[in-house]
Design a protein around this motif. Structure first.
Motif, mmCIF file in Angstrom:
data_model
loop_
_atom_site.group_PDB
_atom_site.id
_atom_site.type_symbol
_atom_site.label_atom_id
_atom_site.label_comp_id
_atom_site.label_asym_id
_atom_site.label_seq_id
_atom_site.Cartn_x
_atom_site.Cartn_y
_atom_site.Cartn_z
ATOM 1 N N GLY A 36 0.787 -1.227 0.000
ATOM 2 C CA GLY A 36 0.000 0.000 0.000
ATOM 3 C C GLY A 36 0.815 1.271 0.000
ATOM 4 N N CYS A 37 2.131 1.141 -0.187
ATOM 5 C CA CYS A 37 3.025 2.314 -0.137
ATOM 6 C C CYS A 37 3.855 2.410 -1.413
ATOM 7 N N VAL A 38 4.517 3.549 -1.579
ATOM 8 C CA VAL A 38 5.501 3.720 -2.646
ATOM 9 C C VAL A 38 6.824 4.142 -2.021
ATOM 10 N N LEU A 39 7.911 3.670 -2.604
ATOM 11 C CA LEU A 39 9.244 4.069 -2.161
ATOM 12 C C LEU A 39 9.723 5.186 -3.062
ATOM 13 N N ILE A 40 10.110 6.304 -2.454
ATOM 14 C CA ILE A 40 10.446 7.513 -3.196
ATOM 15 C C ILE A 40 11.904 7.894 -2.963
ATOM 16 N N LYS A 41 12.602 8.192 -4.042
ATOM 17 C CA LYS A 41 13.959 8.741 -3.955
ATOM 18 C C LYS A 41 13.834 10.258 -3.982
ATOM 19 N N THR A 42 14.215 10.889 -2.899
ATOM 20 C CA THR A 42 13.969 12.312 -2.703
ATOM 21 C C THR A 42 14.865 13.189 -3.571
ATOM 22 N N THR A 43 14.274 14.256 -4.111
ATOM 23 C CA THR A 43 15.052 15.267 -4.836
ATOM 24 C C THR A 43 15.046 16.616 -4.107
ATOM 25 N N ARG A 44 13.922 16.943 -3.446
ATOM 26 C CA ARG A 44 13.799 18.196 -2.703
ATOM 27 C C ARG A 44 12.907 17.984 -1.488
ATOM 28 N N THR A 45 13.194 18.708 -0.424
ATOM 29 C CA THR A 45 12.263 18.814 0.701
ATOM 30 C C THR A 45 12.191 20.267 1.142
ATOM 31 N N VAL A 139 6.120 5.921 1.705
ATOM 32 C CA VAL A 139 4.938 6.694 2.077
ATOM 33 C C VAL A 139 3.667 5.982 1.606
ATOM 34 N N PRO A 140 2.631 5.884 2.459
ATOM 35 C CA PRO A 140 1.350 5.302 2.049
ATOM 36 C C PRO A 140 0.749 6.066 0.878
ATOM 37 N N LYS A 141 0.055 5.353 -0.003
ATOM 38 C CA LYS A 141 -0.412 5.937 -1.263
ATOM 39 C C LYS A 141 -1.375 7.110 -1.085
ATOM 40 N N ASN A 142 -2.135 7.150 0.008
ATOM 41 C CA ASN A 142 -3.076 8.249 0.207
ATOM 42 C C ASN A 142 -2.408 9.542 0.660
ATOM 43 N N LEU A 143 -1.095 9.484 0.880
ATOM 44 C CA LEU A 143 -0.352 10.687 1.255
ATOM 45 C C LEU A 143 0.655 11.066 0.171
#
Length: 414
Positions: A36-45, A139-143
């Motif tokens: 239910g989640c996606v793994l994200i490689k961050t570029t900016r915060t 992060v969970p998909k709804n976020l």
């Protein structure tokens, strides 16, 4: 890339040590993608200077000041003392303070893995989420929300913080032509002001920072600085011909109760007040009684916040019955940026590399700071690894490893 040949990929993450008070860039394992989640490689915060400053300053405070800042937690400790005694209570408190606190909740990056049950995202999608200041986040998909092609990563980093302001506006329910006061022209206040102007409202902004006042004026806001001798209540009365504002949205952070009293004085009869920020809430009954004012506190990003089923289990609310959820608020902010209705580029006051994070966290009260962006390396996947040594058998006393050593486990399994 998560685990291969006895090597585990490491990443950098910004955490707050509540015990020592230090803000640390720590090496931690990359999270695995969950159902239910996606793994994200961050570029900016984006650094939320208001919320994160409170956490950092809380971490730096001594135990007495920590207690003063969170009286509700003190009550919990006192209740635990009555039931569990001194030693177990002290152990629980120090165990809690010893747990690292991840910072940040405005993340942008690319999807690099998709968990089971996720169909709306694919590897390569550019997304905004409420992930932490870390090189990789799960992060969970709804976020999570997809970013329009014409919105840059820097602009998309405002998605979550913008949604906090948007939820306050949703609760306020502004109508075309209404006069709305925004108290506090920080990052959220400036976003709220722009969205209200786009909604056809006449917006009056209040802040003690002259630079923020100038920035608000440039965006069509009637902004004033009380520090220059302007009485905000009288200013609102003059603008509205003695009627008062239709309502006030408070985006300020202040300990005083005067902010609420002032908001009541500014409102017309049957006006409404929405609290997005954090202020003193020793309310005066007469303020509300004589005008029949309404008051509501806004909860973060929108419907679904703190709902385990929505946020972590992926159960969406049906759109015909709950029109604006957290995710749909995310998408609305991205659409507003894409269409030009919301300008966030002008709010960026600094951009720093992740390794230079202390340029931001070293002084979070420096004047002129509105929005600080952290940039992440593009090649952070395979550089930092920790090798696991061979598991050869050695005679000796047995050892037990515990996964999930929370307060109870760490205080009893000794």
């Amino acid at each position: 890339y998560i685990c291969a040949n006895n090597k585990y990929v490491q990443m950098k993450q910004i955490i707050q040590d509540l015990k020592s008070g230090k803000t640390i860039l720590e090496e931690v394992p990359v999270p695995n993608v969950k159902t239910g989640c996606v793994l994200i490689k961050t570029t900016r915060t984006l650094v939320s200077l208001g919320t994160e400053r409170m956490l950092v300053e809380f971490g730096k405070a001594n135990l007495i000041d920590k207690a003063r800042q969170q009286p509700d937690k003190v009550k919990q400790v006192l209740d635990k003392l009555k039931t569990d005694g001194i030693l177990p209570t002290l152990e629980a408190v120090f165990n809690k303070l010893g747990q690292p606190l991840p910072l940040g909740y405005c993340n942008v990056g690319r999807v690099i893995a998709v968990g089971k049950g996720v169909t709306e995202f694919v590897v390569g999608d550019r997304v905004a989420s409420n992930g932490n200041h870390a090189e990789f986040v799960c992060v969970p998909k709804n976020l999570v929300a997809k970013i329009p092609d014409n919105v840059s990563d820097e602009e998309a980093a405002f998605t979550v913080i913008g949604s906090i302001g948007l939820e306050g506006i949703r609760l306020f329910k502004p109508e075309l032509g209404e006069t709305v006061v925004v108290t506090g022209l920080g990052l959220i206040g400036l976003v709220v002001s722009q969205l209200l102007v786009a909604n056809g409202c006449r917006v009056i902004g209040i802040d003690f920072d002259e630079e923020k006042v100038k920035m608000a004026k440039a965006k069509g806001v009637l902004a004033v600085n009380p520090g220059n001798g302007v009485n905000p209540v009288k200013f609102v009365e003059e603008i509205t011909n003695g009627i008062g504002a239709d309502g006030v949205i408070i985006t300020a952070s202040a300990k005083t109760d005067e902010v609420m009293h002032q908001a009541c004085e500014m409102c017309r009869k049957r006006g409404r007040i929405i609290l997005v920020g954090v202020v003193g809430l020793n309310l005066r009954r007469d303020d509300f009684y004589k005008k029949e004012l309404t008051f509501q506190v806004s909860c973060s990003y929108g419907a679904g916040r703190y709902d385990e089923d929505y946020e972590n289990k992926g159960h969406d609310y049906p759109l015909p019955y709950v029109r604006w959820t957290e995710k749909r608020n995310f998408e609305t902010i991205l659409q507003a940026i894409s269409s030009g209705g919301l300008d966030v580029k002008s709010l960026i006051t600094e951009e720093v590399e992740l390794d230079d994070y202390m340029d931001i966290y070293g002084d979070m009260r420096k004047r002129g700071s509105i929005a600080s962006i952290i940039k992440y390396s593009e090649d952070s996947v395979v550089e930092r690894v920790v090798a696991i040594e061979g598991n050869g058998f050695k005679p000796g006393n047995g050892k037990i490893g515990i996964i999930g050593a929370g307060n109870f486990t760490s205080s009893t399994a000794v």
